[in-house]
Design a protein around this motif. Structure first.
Motif, short mmCIF file in Angstrom:
data_model
loop_
_atom_site.label_atom_id
_atom_site.label_comp_id
_atom_site.label_asym_id
_atom_site.label_seq_id
_atom_site.Cartn_x
_atom_site.Cartn_y
_atom_site.Cartn_z
N LEU C 26 -2.24 -0.44 27.25
CA LEU C 26 -1.70 -1.72 27.70
C LEU C 26 -2.17 -2.85 26.78
CD1 LEU C 26 -0.02 -3.10 29.85
CD2 LEU C 26 -2.08 -3.39 31.22
N ILE C 27 -3.46 -2.80 26.45
CA ILE C 27 -3.99 -3.85 25.56
C ILE C 27 -3.28 -3.78 24.20
CG2 ILE C 27 -6.03 -4.56 24.27
CD1 ILE C 27 -7.69 -3.74 26.69
N GLY C 28 -3.18 -2.56 23.69
CA GLY C 28 -2.52 -2.41 22.41
C GLY C 28 -1.07 -2.87 22.46
N VAL C 241 -5.52 -3.93 38.99
CA VAL C 241 -5.25 -3.07 40.15
C VAL C 241 -5.64 -3.81 41.43
CG1 VAL C 241 -6.00 -1.00 41.33
CG2 VAL C 241 -5.43 -0.93 38.90
N LEU C 242 -6.76 -4.53 41.36
CA LEU C 242 -7.20 -5.27 42.54
C LEU C 242 -6.15 -6.31 42.94
CD1 LEU C 242 -9.37 -6.12 44.57
CD2 LEU C 242 -10.21 -7.73 42.88
N PHE C 243 -5.69 -7.08 41.97
CA PHE C 243 -4.73 -8.11 42.31
C PHE C 243 -3.41 -7.52 42.76
CE2 PHE C 243 -6.23 -12.42 41.61
CZ PHE C 243 -7.52 -12.14 41.21
N MET C 244 -3.07 -6.40 42.14
CA MET C 244 -1.87 -5.71 42.60
C MET C 244 -2.03 -5.33 44.07
SD MET C 244 -0.61 -2.02 41.28
CE MET C 244 -1.94 -1.15 42.11
N ALA C 252 2.24 2.46 46.00
CA ALA C 252 2.31 3.50 47.02
C ALA C 252 3.64 4.25 46.90
CB ALA C 252 2.20 2.89 48.42
N HIS C 253 3.53 5.53 46.85
CA HIS C 253 4.74 6.37 46.90
C HIS C 253 4.28 7.77 47.23
CE1 HIS C 253 8.58 8.20 45.77
NE2 HIS C 253 9.07 6.99 45.95
N GLU C 254 5.14 8.53 47.91
CA GLU C 254 4.69 9.87 48.26
C GLU C 254 4.51 10.73 47.02
OE1 GLU C 254 9.01 9.45 49.75
OE2 GLU C 254 7.23 8.23 49.51
N ASN C 255 5.29 10.41 46.00
CA ASN C 255 5.12 11.12 44.74
C ASN C 255 4.09 10.39 43.89
OD1 ASN C 255 5.30 12.19 42.19
ND2 ASN C 255 7.50 12.61 42.38
N LEU C 256 3.02 11.09 43.56
CA LEU C 256 1.93 10.45 42.85
C LEU C 256 2.37 9.86 41.52
CD1 LEU C 256 -1.04 9.78 42.91
CD2 LEU C 256 -1.50 11.95 41.77
N LEU C 257 3.23 10.59 40.81
CA LEU C 257 3.66 10.10 39.51
C LEU C 257 4.45 8.81 39.64
CD1 LEU C 257 4.54 13.40 37.66
CD2 LEU C 257 2.58 11.90 37.36
N VAL C 258 5.29 8.77 40.67
CA VAL C 258 6.06 7.54 40.91
C VAL C 258 5.10 6.40 41.24
CG1 VAL C 258 7.81 6.44 42.32
CG2 VAL C 258 8.05 8.84 41.68
N VAL C 265 3.97 -0.49 36.20
CA VAL C 265 4.90 -1.62 36.10
C VAL C 265 4.26 -2.89 36.63
CG1 VAL C 265 7.08 -2.54 36.96
CG2 VAL C 265 6.93 -0.15 36.21
N LYS C 266 3.66 -2.78 37.79
CA LYS C 266 3.10 -3.98 38.40
C LYS C 266 1.97 -4.56 37.56
CE LYS C 266 4.33 -3.22 43.21
NZ LYS C 266 3.85 -2.87 44.55
N THR C 267 1.05 -3.70 37.14
CA THR C 267 -0.07 -4.23 36.36
C THR C 267 0.43 -4.76 35.03
OG1 THR C 267 -0.50 -2.00 35.62
CG2 THR C 267 -1.87 -2.84 37.40
N PHE C 268 1.44 -4.09 34.48
CA PHE C 268 2.00 -4.57 33.23
C PHE C 268 2.49 -6.01 33.39
CE2 PHE C 268 5.56 -5.29 30.37
CZ PHE C 268 5.00 -4.93 29.16
N LEU C 269 3.19 -6.23 34.50
CA LEU C 269 3.73 -7.57 34.73
C LEU C 269 2.60 -8.59 34.93
CD1 LEU C 269 6.81 -6.70 36.91
CD2 LEU C 269 6.79 -7.56 34.57
N ILE C 270 1.61 -8.15 35.66
CA ILE C 270 0.48 -9.07 35.87
C ILE C 270 -0.15 -9.43 34.54
CG2 ILE C 270 -1.82 -9.28 36.88
CD1 ILE C 270 -0.88 -7.56 39.19
N TYR C 271 -0.33 -8.40 33.70
CA TYR C 271 -0.96 -8.67 32.41
C TYR C 271 -0.04 -9.52 31.53
CZ TYR C 271 -4.28 -7.76 28.68
OH TYR C 271 -5.22 -7.89 27.72
#
Lengths: 119, 256, 310, 1089
Positions: C26-28, C241-244, C252-258, C265-271
């Motif tokens: 993400l930083i890169g 992750v905390l702010f998310m 949260a999703h029943e599928n871990l990968l999802v 996506v969320k952390t990307f947007l926050i960053y």
């Protein structure tokens, strides 16, 4: 009647004394005012013990104890006044001696120059 | 600094020991000398200079005695590379992550700035600036090095952690350039610190600088950039040279 | 018991590996995005990896003393711990980490752990710029802490809990349930505080390159620097992750990968938000940023809390 | 039994005979005089014993008649006791006057002395109104005579004023006597009393009594018509001052005692009149005394004030505990207490030969090197201030209780305010006398050398404090006479104190305190070294503490005993590092700890109050020992006693409303009152002691300027007393008081603002001890906040914070003590880089600051977790946010502390410092181990605290293993610890594995913009560390509170200045004042114009 006159006189004398005490600047005059005040009080005491036409409360021949009780003035104030006069005399003497020492110290007999201690 | 000393110095500049002669076969890049002649060839000033004590500690002769305790007195050491495969990997990483010490030592520093711009974009080569020598791996000597700056160059160079690389930018670092006869300009940089790549020109354009970096990267990957070890190996020779020109030394003999 | 511990250890390693790699990339990536904005090619997205390897590949390092030596260790421990006390992905056993050890309060205070260790290490280096950087950093930290705390308190009041897991749980069921929408004031205060927390412009006076070289880590080099670089990734990841979790419904999703994808996506947007703000504003002086945080964001935070009280 | 007449006759006879006796030689004559006095004392003592036994009065009629025809002399038990004390004081006075270095009394002075004594005896014994006048005048004339022998020439002026005034008083008295005699026809006081309701109820009678009582009052030198008396005190030989104050005034009070029944019988206007007169006479001089530069004049003001208090006490029936049954006990005790104490002070003024009051810092520190004289002076001052264990304390307690019970709230205020003012000026004198010679008594905040010079000589040295005390003893030896008389007075006071204590019904704990102090004082006298004393104290206190709590269930009481005694015992170990002797140190520490223990054991308001006062006193004397602590201890004493007085007020109001208040004791909520004002006063009192914002200005300088070990004790142990009080008074704060707002809401806000303000101020201190002191203030704020929650979790938090604070603040202060010992400075920027020289201290400070700032995994976090959980649970959201903010601030100043001292650049002259002594380190590491233990296993601490709180609240948290779960969140200290160990070890191992060759470098091996650092001083970033923070807050950080209190102080000064300007020094003004006083009494009697 006499008592009232004496009482009024006594208070007048006291007022005079107080006035002298309060208004004079000269130490000796202040002391004189003080003496007048003292005398006024003595007079008051005597006045309270006075009985119109009463004799001196001296037990002598011809006047029994009963005569004394009915005819003489109250002896106790007189006795008190005697004591008071003595005391007043002593105080006056002390005041005068202090005045002399004050004069010796400050070379002034006026009260305004003798009020170093204050506040 | 007294002018007389420096004047004398200019005409008595020693020939580089042995194979240290500088040639400039390629105007773009020059590989540096392999270093001094090693132990025993200590140059002394007035026959009194000692860099190392008998316990092989730094003598720090130019420090006031009360300051000595405040500086580390360990001399630099040669540190052998790892075995080939692992070292190659590390060298790859070193070459792909070149952090420049942000110290503009001369007029050539102006040529560094354009590298950050979108036109040259040094970041895509893994190059970036760093404000402290502790974290930098490349020291770009930006043109002429005056005696006064030399002291700071030595200090900063020593404070970088090895492996560390030096780029000499511009002709001045090679032979003094247009300042060759100035009383206060160092003529040959690699008498004082080991230089990995020279970039000739006055001034070299940013492209030349980039080319120098690319050259440096190739050399690092080949394992040829052992300047730090060379410095440690020929420590006393370098020190003697440095001390000959830097008179108000007032710092430890090796700046950890 | 042993099996349980081993399982947990395995999960921890997985969780940490995911967050570390993700945050490094993400930083890169973010650096590359910034480069694109500036019309450059930019560094490769894996540049952070190379830098870390390079730092650790240094042959020499210097140490100013025990605390200096341990400073980066404390820092990294702080980063790791902070992440490990947060349940990264809601409902996932693997990514629940050690969130059973404590709640939001533990996490908030554990942030200090790394700060303190790093500050001690920087202090022992004896470099005045390190100390100046620390002084600035701590001062700024207390300032952004206030709006952040206010928003956290508002959330705690809103959901009646301090457990991060429960806060996330309460936000499930569509984006309208996210705290960002149910409690916008708290979100605003919190997200402004997050700018300070991430130390990007305009709140970068702590490191202030070219002024106090680089602040606290001025003397940090070689492997020590490598650890700090690693921590930067993990710690950033943990905070995002905390702010998310706090404001944006968690992942949260029943599928871990999802779920991981949602987190990405969320952390990307926050960053991205931090990056955009950082690219748009110049740097504040310390007293300016203190005043800034204690001004509007604090008022917003108080408003959020007061709204919960009435 | 000897007849009373004999005493009169003997006095007079001996006075007349004395010139003859003197033929035997001056020395022999004075010895004989002393023998005579001793015989008198024996006589009166004999009367006292037998009369107390028999309970009847000793009567003698003169001149062969019975009263009323003759003058009756009567001695009751009370009279006899007073006469005994008066005689003993006269004896002591005569010794002092005849055996001093200069101006020895002889001849007519001794004669006059006996006449004065005769007058005093007469005043006490006579039962005849006119005879009173005679004895008054005899006393007066003898006083004037004695005055004239004083060396100071101004005495004539003063004496003249005195004569004018007393002349006027005599006139009033005579006029009054005349009226009374006219109305009643008798001069016997007994007759008059009997006849008063009938004969004197008329306007004329009342008028006469008005004159009479005004005369008596004027003789008692009441403010505001007493300038003449003050002038006399100032100019007179201090020996005469002592006589005037101790003998003459005491006797005069008895006249009022005799006349009071007459007045009360004649008209209801007189009791309020005398009350008002007494109140004025008490309060006004206390204010006037504030700015006095002459010590004798100050004592004069104090004397007239004390007599005013006695006048009040005569009128107010005692409703309090100790002396309730005995008539006149309260005024008598106050009177005798005053007589002894005031005589002592006058004698000390005479013996030391200087007349400075300490106002304006002009007083030499002349008592510091004279422990015996110091003890005597301290006893006298404390007795005058009405502090335990001196008799005046019990009387004052009863008086205040009486005032409250009688609903005299105005008078209550007057008494407390006057007492406080008295504390200021008498305390100031004592402190200025006790201070270190170097101390210019201005230090109330950190001192930064103006030029930044790194001079070690300039450095504030705590290490040397107290070591060179002897240098203060510049003055000459005390004359033998003064020694004897002071000794006698002190013995008298001690005896009275013991008697009062035994008679007070207050339990063992207080006695134990006194015995503890006395025992160690004896060790001091035996010149036992400090270390040995410390060992004895550690052993003794440990044994005592263990026996006190062993077997007892864990309650608030035993918990706090454990806290107080345990905390102190551990810290006492640090004293082992100090060689040599430190007179009084261990005694006072033991006294403080025992009085804290007494506080926990108190079962009545009185016991609480006694323990509180004893704690205040012992800690005050500990604080004042500091080298530069004079100004700080003035603040400490003033605020502490203000706190005590507020508590007294609270107790009196509460007891007045509910006689069962506070009895039973020792459990949470004992001191619960439903009287709103009592609750407010109690809260204020505790808040002062806890250094709450606005009331805190005493705290930083007191904690900081005390000796280092004392600082740590005061901050870690002593400060918890306030918390205990909060718990004892718990119920008072919970109920809604005003407009539906409960006190605890207010307390909560005060607490959190204190926490914030304390932290903020700690940020900007350069002096490490001030930093820690402000930190204590901040932490106490947290405790108040947590307590104010009035919930289970809140209270557990408050106790948790208290324990935690004890541990870490003890560690920090002791670590600092070790560092100051080694480096000789307290200024942080003058330290730096000490980590390599003092690693153990560093570890201790590190753990300490982690524990304070609440960083997991250490125990501090537990406190924070509990606090915020409790706050949010109660809906105190804003407070929670503010508390968190201030905990961030705490982190800031703590980092500054550890950085500036241990990290950064070490100064060259600190290269050779060594680690702190083991004795200082041991207690720190004991605390450290405890902190680690309760961090690993939080249940070790939290569960017992729950037990303590259990009686008040049911538990609101539950435990699952090591996890504590509240309604909001959860925390598992054990798991956190393991996780932290894990995440710490992993990177560490990684680092050790990958790091290249690591070189250990020295402090100057830093990148420094390519330069080398010049000196450590110029490279250590420590001074004004948070300058930017200060900039950010700007005017908000101005010292508002300090400014407010200087304003208060300035206002008090202005009031004092204005009031004392009333005494113009002109006898005519004084005469006018006396006349106005008469007019005023008339107006009061009339009830207005």
């Amino acid at each position: 009647m006499m008592t009232q006159i004496l009482t009024v006189l006594a208070f007048l004398l006291m007022a005079l004394g107080v006035w002298g005490l309060m208004s004079r600047r000269h130490l000796i005059r202040i002391i004189i005012g003080f003496s007048l005040l003292d005398t006024g009080v003595h007079l008051l005491l005597v006045a309270f013990g006075y009985r119109s036409g009463g004799t001196a409360p001296i037990l002598s021949d011809g006047i029994g104890v009963s005569g004394l009780v009915s005819g003489a003035v109250d002896p106790i104030p007189s006795a008190l006044v005697l004591t008071a006069i003595v005391i007043g005399l002593a105080v006056t003497a002390l005041m005068l001696s202090f005045a002399v020492r004050m004069y010796a110290r400050t070379r002034s007999i006026y009260i305004d120059k003798n009020k170093e201690l204050k506040w | 600094m007294a002018t007389a000393d420096t004047q004398t110095r200019r005409y008595q500049e020693p020939g580089a020991p042995g194979n240290a002669a500088v040639v400039n076969p390629d105007p773009r890049t020059v590989t540096g000398p392999a270093g001094g002649t090693g132990q025993g060839d200590v140059q002394t000033v007035d026959g009194q200079l000692r860099i190392l004590t008998e316990e092989l500690k730094l003598a720090n002769a130019d420090l006031r005695s009360e300051d000595r305790g405040n500086f580390c007195d360990h001399p630099p050491e040669v540190i052998k590379p790892f075995r080939a495969f692992w070292e190659n990997f590390l060298n790859w990483a070193r070459s792909e992550s070149l952090w420049i010490l942000g110290f503009g030592t001369g007029c050539g520093a102006i040529e560094l700035r354009p590298l950050m711009t979108s036109r040259f974009d040094m970041y895509q080569y893994g190059i970036q600036g760093r404000p402290t020598p502790r974290q930098s791996s490349v020291f770009v000597i930006g043109g002429y090095a005056s005696v006064k700056t030399m002291k700071r160059i030595v200090r900063s160079y020593e404070q970088m952690q090895g492996p560390k690389f030096v780029l000499g930018l511009g002709s001045c670092t090679i032979n003094g350039g247009m300042y060759w006869d100035s009383y206060n300009t160092v003529n040959r940089l690699d008498h004082y610190i080991p230089v990995d790549v020279y970039i000739a020109g006055c001034m070299p354009r940013p492209e030349a600088l980039l080319a120098g970096f690319v050259k440096l990267k190739e050399m690092i990957k080949r394992g040829e950039c052992e300047g730090a070890n060379r410095y440690a190996e020929n420590f006393e020779w370098y020190k003697a040279n440095q001390k000959r020109i830097i008179k108000n030394w007032d710092m430890p003999d090796y700046n950890w | 018991m042993t099996q349980m511990i081993l399982t947990k250890a395995l999960y921890t390693v997985i969780s940490l590996a995911v967050i570390t790699n993700y945050a490094l990339i993400l930083i890169g990536t973010m650096a590359r995005i910034r480069a694109k904005v500036q019309g450059r090619v930019g560094q490769p997205f894996y540049q952070p990896y190379i830098d870390i390897v390079k730092s650790n590949a240094k042959r020499t390092s210097i140490s100013h003393g025990v605390m200096f030596f341990l400073g980066p260790v404390f820092r990294l421990a702080g980063g790791l711990g902070t992440y490990l006390f947060i349940p990264a992905i809601f409902g996932s056993v693997i990514f629940s980490n050690f969130s059973f050890s404590g709640d939001l309060l533990l996490m908030m205070y554990f942030i200090f752990f790394g700060q303190l260790g790093m500050a001690l290490g920087a202090g022992e280096s004896g470099h005045p710029h390190s100390a100046i950087g620390v002084a600035r950093g701590l001062a700024q930290m207390t300032a952004f802490e206030l709006p952040f705390v206010l928003s956290v308190v508002a959330l705690a009041a809103q959901y009646g809990t301090l457990s991060i897991t429960e806060i996330v749980a309460a936000q499930q069921g569509g984006f309208t349930h996210w705290a960002a929408f149910t409690n916008p004031l708290a979100m605003i205060a919190g997200m402004i505080a997050f700018l300070g927390m991430s130390g990007a412009n305009p709140f970068s006076v702590v490191v202030a390159p070219q002024e106090i070289p680089i602040g606290p880590p001025t003397e940090m080099q070689s492997s020590f620097l490598g650890m700090l670089q690693t921590n930067r990734a993990i710690f950033n990841g943990a905070k995002m992750v905390l702010f998310m979790n706090l404001f944006w419904g968690g992942a949260a999703h029943e599928n871990l990968l999802v779920a991981i994808l949602i987190m990405v996506v969320k952390t990307f947007l926050i960053y991205l938000y931090v990056t955009i703000v950082g690219a748009s504003f110049p740097r504040f002086k310390t007293e300016q940023s203190i005043r800034f945080f204690l001004g509007v964001p604090t008022v917003i935070g108080i408003a959020a809390v007061v709204l919960q009280m009435v | 039994m000897v007849s009373p007449v004999v005493l009169i006759a003997a006095s007079l006879g001996f006075a007349f005979l004395y010139p003859l006796v003197e033929r035997l030689g001056e020395r022999a004559a004075t010895r004989i005089a002393l023998l005579v006095l001793a015989a008198f004392a024996g006589t009166t003592a004999g009367w006292t014993v037998s009369l107390i036994g028999s309970g009847v009065a000793l009567t003698a009629d003169t001149a062969g008649f019975v009263a009323p025809l003759s003058i009756q002399l009567q001695v009751t038990a009370v009279d006899a006791l007073a006469m005994t004390v008066v005689t003993l004081l006269a004896l002591a006075a005569l010794v002092q006057l005849t055996e001093r270095a200069t101006d020895r009394w002889h001849g007519k002075q001794v004669v006059l002395f006996f006449v004065l004594l005769l007058g005093s005896y007469g005043l006490i014994m006579t039962r005849d109104l006119f005879n009173v006048f005679v004895f008054m005048e005899i006393s007066g004339i003898s006083v004037f005579g004695l005055l004239s022998t004083s060396r100071d020439g101004r005495v004539f002026e003063a004496g003249f004023k005195y004569m004018v005034a007393s002349g006027l008083a005599s006139v009033f008295f005579l006029i009054g006597t005349a009226f009374v005699y006219r109305s009643v026809g008798s001069l016997s006081i007994a007759d008059i009393t009997a006849a008063a309701p009938v004969a004197l109820a008329s306007p004329v009678g009342v008028m006469g009594l008005l004159f009479l009582v005004t005369g008596i009052l004027i003789e008692l030198k009441p403010a505001p018509a007493n300038g003449w008396a003050i002038d006399t005190y100032q100019a007179a030989d201090p020996g005469i001052g002592a006589l005037l104050s101790a003998v003459n005034a005491t006797a005069m009070v008895f006249v009022l005692v005799r006349v009071m029944p007459i007045l009360a019988g004649a008209s209801p206007v007189f009791v309020p009149l005398v009350l008002i007169a007494g109140a004025g006479a008490f309060l006004i001089p206390q204010a006037q005394a504030l700015l006095q530069e002459s010590f004798k004049r100050m004592l004069g003001y104090s004397s007239v004030a004390q007599i005013g208090l006695v006048v009040l006490a005569i009128v107010i029936p005692a409703a309090g505990v100790p002396f309730a049954g005995v008539a006149l006990a309260v005024p008598l005790v106050l009177l005798l207490n005053h007589a002894v104490a005031k005589a002592t002070l006058f004698w000390i003024a005479d013996a030391t030969g200087d007349d400075a009051s300490g106002f304006g810092g002009s007083l030499p520190a002349s008592l510091r090197g004279r422990p015996a004289l110091l003890v005597v002076a301290a006893i006298a001052v404390l007795a005058l201030l009405g502090l335990p264990p001196f008799p005046g304390f019990w009387a004052k307690w009863s008086l205040v209780m009486g005032l409250a019970a009688g609903g005299h709230i105005g008078l209550l205020v007057v008494v407390l305010l006057g007492s406080l003012l008295e504390v200021v000026y008498l305390g100031r004198w004592l402190i200025m006398r006790m201070r270190h010679v170097d101390d210019d008594a201005t230090v109330v905040s950190q001192r930064i050398p103006a030029d930044f010079a790194e001079s070690r000589a300039d450095a504030v040295s705590g290490a040397a404090s107290g070591a060179s005390d002897a240098s203060g003893a510049a003055a000459g030896a005390i004359p033998v006479g003064a020694t004897v008389s002071l000794g006698l007075a002190t013995l008298l006071m001690a005896g009275a104190s013991v008697a009062a204590l035994l008679g007070s019904g207050v339990g063992m704990p207080v006695l134990i305190v006194l015995i503890g102090v006395a025992a160690f004082a004896v060790l001091d006298v035996l010149r036992i070294p400090l270390r040995l004393q410390a060992i004895v104290a550690i052993a003794g206190l440990s044994w005592w503490g263990v026996s006190a709590v062993s077997g007892a269930a864990l309650t608030l009481q035993s918990g706090f005993v454990l806290l107080f005694v345990g905390g102190a015992v551990v810290q006492l170990v640090a004293l082992l590092a100090r060689p040599g002797r430190r007179a009084g140190l261990v005694a006072l520490i033991v006294g403080m700890v025992l009085s804290l223990a007494a506080l926990t054991a108190a079962t009545s308001p009185l016991e609480v109050f006694v323990a509180w006062e004893l704690m205040t006193l012992t800690s005050f004397f500990l604080v004042v020992r500091g080298r530069f602590a004079a100004a700080a201890s003035v603040r400490y004493l003033t605020f502490s006693l203000a706190s005590a007085l507020l508590m007294l007020a609270a107790f009196s109001l509460a007891t007045a409303a509910n006689p069962a208040f506070g009895t039973g004791g020792g459990v949470i909520g004992t001191l619960t009152t439903s009287v709103p004002w009592a609750a407010v006063l109690l809260a204020l009192s505790v808040l002062i002691k806890l250094g709450a914002i606005g009331l805190h200005i005493w705290l930083p300088s007191s904690y900081a300027e005390a000796e280092d070990e004392v600082s740590s004790l005061a901050s870690s142990v002593l400060s918890k007393a306030g918390i205990l009080l909060l718990f004892l008074g718990a119920g008072s704060f919970a109920a809604p008081l005003f407009a539906g707002v409960a006190l605890n809401q207010v307390l909560g806000w005060i607490g959190v603002i204190t926490a914030l303000a304390g932290g903020m101020m700690a940020l900007f201190q350069e002096d490490i001890k001030y930093t820690l002191a402000y930190s204590s203030m901040s932490q106490l704020g947290y405790m108040v906040l947590a307590f104010a929650l009035m919930s289970h979790l809140g209270w557990v938090t408050a106790l948790y914070l208290a324990v935690n604070h004890l541990l870490f603040k003890g560690m920090l202060f002791l670590a600092v003590a070790g560092i100051v010992m080694r480096t000789g400075t307290r200024l942080m920027y003058q330290m730096g880089g000490l980590i390599k020289r003092m690693p153990f201290s560093f570890v201790s400070v590190l753990v300490g600051i982690i524990a304070v700032s609440g960083v997991p995994p250490l125990a501090g976090f537990g406190g924070k977790w509990l606090l915020y959980t409790a706050l949010i649970e109660q809906g105190w959201y804003l407070q929670a946010a503010l508390a968190l903010f201030s905990s961030g601030i705490a982190f800031l100043y703590l980092f500054r502390l550890i950085h500036s001292m241990f990290l950064g650049q070490r100064k060259t002259h600190h290269d050779t410092v060594t680690e702190a002594p083991a004795a200082v380190l041991i207690p720190q590491f004991v605390f450290l181990v405890i902190i680690i233990a309760i961090s690993m296993f939080p249940n070790l601490l939290i569960k017992p605290l729950q037990t303590i709180v259990e009686p008040a609240f049911a538990s609101s948290v539950r435990w699952e293993g090591y996890t504590v779960i509240s309604s909001l969140g959860y925390w598992n200290g054990n798991a956190v610890m393991y996780v932290v160990i894990g995440v710490f070890l992993a990177p560490l191992l990684w680092l050790l594995a990958v790091k290249g060759r690591t070189y250990r470098v020295e402090q100057f091996n830093i990148v420094f913009a390519a330069e080398r650092p010049h000196t450590p001083q110029s490279t250590h970033y420590a001074y004004n560390f948070y300058g930017h923070y200060q900039k950010a807050f700007g005017r908000l950080l101005d010292p508002w509170v300090e400014r407010f209190w200087s304003g208060v102080s300035a206002t008090a000064g202005t009031v004092s200045q204005t009031l004392r300007a009333w005494n113009t020094g002109n006898p005519q003004t004084y005469a006018l004042q006396i006349l106005l006083y008469l007019f005023l009494t008339y107006l009061v009697a009339r009830g207005g114009l």
